[in-house]
Scaffold this motif. Sequence first.
Motif, PDB file in Angstrom:
ATOM      1  N   LEU A  40       0.812  -1.221   0.000  1.00 43.55           N
ATOM      2  CA  LEU A  40       0.000   0.000   0.000  1.00 43.55           C
ATOM      3  C   LEU A  40       0.843   1.268   0.000  1.00 43.55           C
ATOM      4  O   LEU A  40       0.323   2.360   0.194  1.00 43.55           O
ATOM      5  N   THR A  43      -0.060   3.967  -2.778  1.00 43.96           N
ATOM      6  CA  THR A  43      -1.349   4.632  -2.593  1.00 43.96           C
ATOM      7  C   THR A  43      -1.512   5.182  -1.181  1.00 43.96           C
ATOM      8  O   THR A  43      -2.603   5.605  -0.813  1.00 43.96           O
ATOM      9  N   GLU A  44      -0.440   5.154  -0.401  1.00 46.19           N
ATOM     10  CA  GLU A  44      -0.434   5.676   0.966  1.00 46.19           C
ATOM     11  C   GLU A  44      -1.533   5.064   1.830  1.00 46.19           C
ATOM     12  O   GLU A  44      -2.100   5.720   2.707  1.00 46.19           O
ATOM     13  N   TYR A  46      -4.501   3.991   0.844  1.00 43.94           N
ATOM     14  CA  TYR A  46      -5.855   4.144   0.312  1.00 43.94           C
ATOM     15  C   TYR A  46      -6.177   2.984  -0.628  1.00 43.94           C
ATOM     16  O   TYR A  46      -5.298   2.439  -1.287  1.00 43.94           O
ATOM     17  N   PHE A  47      -7.447   2.640  -0.694  1.00 42.26           N
ATOM     18  CA  PHE A  47      -7.942   1.613  -1.611  1.00 42.26           C
ATOM     19  C   PHE A  47      -8.772   2.285  -2.701  1.00 42.26           C
ATOM     20  O   PHE A  47      -9.314   3.372  -2.487  1.00 42.26           O
ATOM     21  N   ASP A  50     -12.221   3.523  -1.647  1.00 41.99           N
ATOM     22  CA  ASP A  50     -12.321   4.457  -0.526  1.00 41.99           C
ATOM     23  C   ASP A  50     -12.922   5.785  -0.975  1.00 41.99           C
ATOM     24  O   ASP A  50     -12.777   6.197  -2.120  1.00 41.99           O
ATOM     25  N   GLU A  51     -13.586   6.451  -0.038  1.00 40.99           N
ATOM     26  CA  GLU A  51     -14.116   7.783  -0.307  1.00 40.99           C
ATOM     27  C   GLU A  51     -13.064   8.819   0.094  1.00 40.99           C
ATOM     28  O   GLU A  51     -12.215   8.569   0.941  1.00 40.99           O
ATOM     29  N   ASN A  52     -13.121   9.975  -0.513  1.00 38.30           N
ATOM     30  CA  ASN A  52     -12.237  11.099  -0.201  1.00 38.30           C
ATOM     31  C   ASN A  52     -10.756  10.763  -0.378  1.00 38.30           C
ATOM     32  O   ASN A  52      -9.929  11.061   0.483  1.00 38.30           O
ATOM     33  N   VAL A  53     -10.420  10.132  -1.500  1.00 34.75           N
ATOM     34  CA  VAL A  53      -9.026   9.837  -1.808  1.00 34.75           C
ATOM     35  C   VAL A  53      -8.392  11.112  -2.358  1.00 34.75           C
ATOM     36  O   VAL A  53      -8.964  11.765  -3.232  1.00 34.75           O
ATOM     37  N   ILE A  57      -3.190  10.676  -5.515  1.00 33.85           N
ATOM     38  CA  ILE A  57      -3.103   9.219  -5.429  1.00 33.85           C
ATOM     39  C   ILE A  57      -3.608   8.628  -6.737  1.00 33.85           C
ATOM     40  O   ILE A  57      -4.713   8.911  -7.182  1.00 33.85           O
TER      41      ILE A  57
END
Length: 90
Positions: A40, A43-44, A46-47, A50-53, A57
């Motif tokens: 990960l 993408t730090e 994040y998936f 996910d919301e609010n990426v 990213i």
Amino acid sequence: MGIILSSLAGGLSYYLICLVFPPPVMPPHHADEPVTWERLAKTEGYFPDDENVPAHIHFDTVTSLVDRESHDQIEDEKSEKDISPRIIEV
């Protein structure tokens, strides 16, 4: 003396609780995905779902055309190199 004792007691308590109840590495809806070293990192954490990426990213494997071209150039250079063993007579 009190801060030292309370820090040691808190650290030991946290360590023992984590041994008994290990914290999950991946969220429940991503538990079946592989957990590899630095998976990960790009993408730090994040998936894609996910919301609010954050906007910086990107979830693709090659981040830009420049990276792709340089990668192809390196692969071409590797394939063109003569890697046969050389015999040196003395």
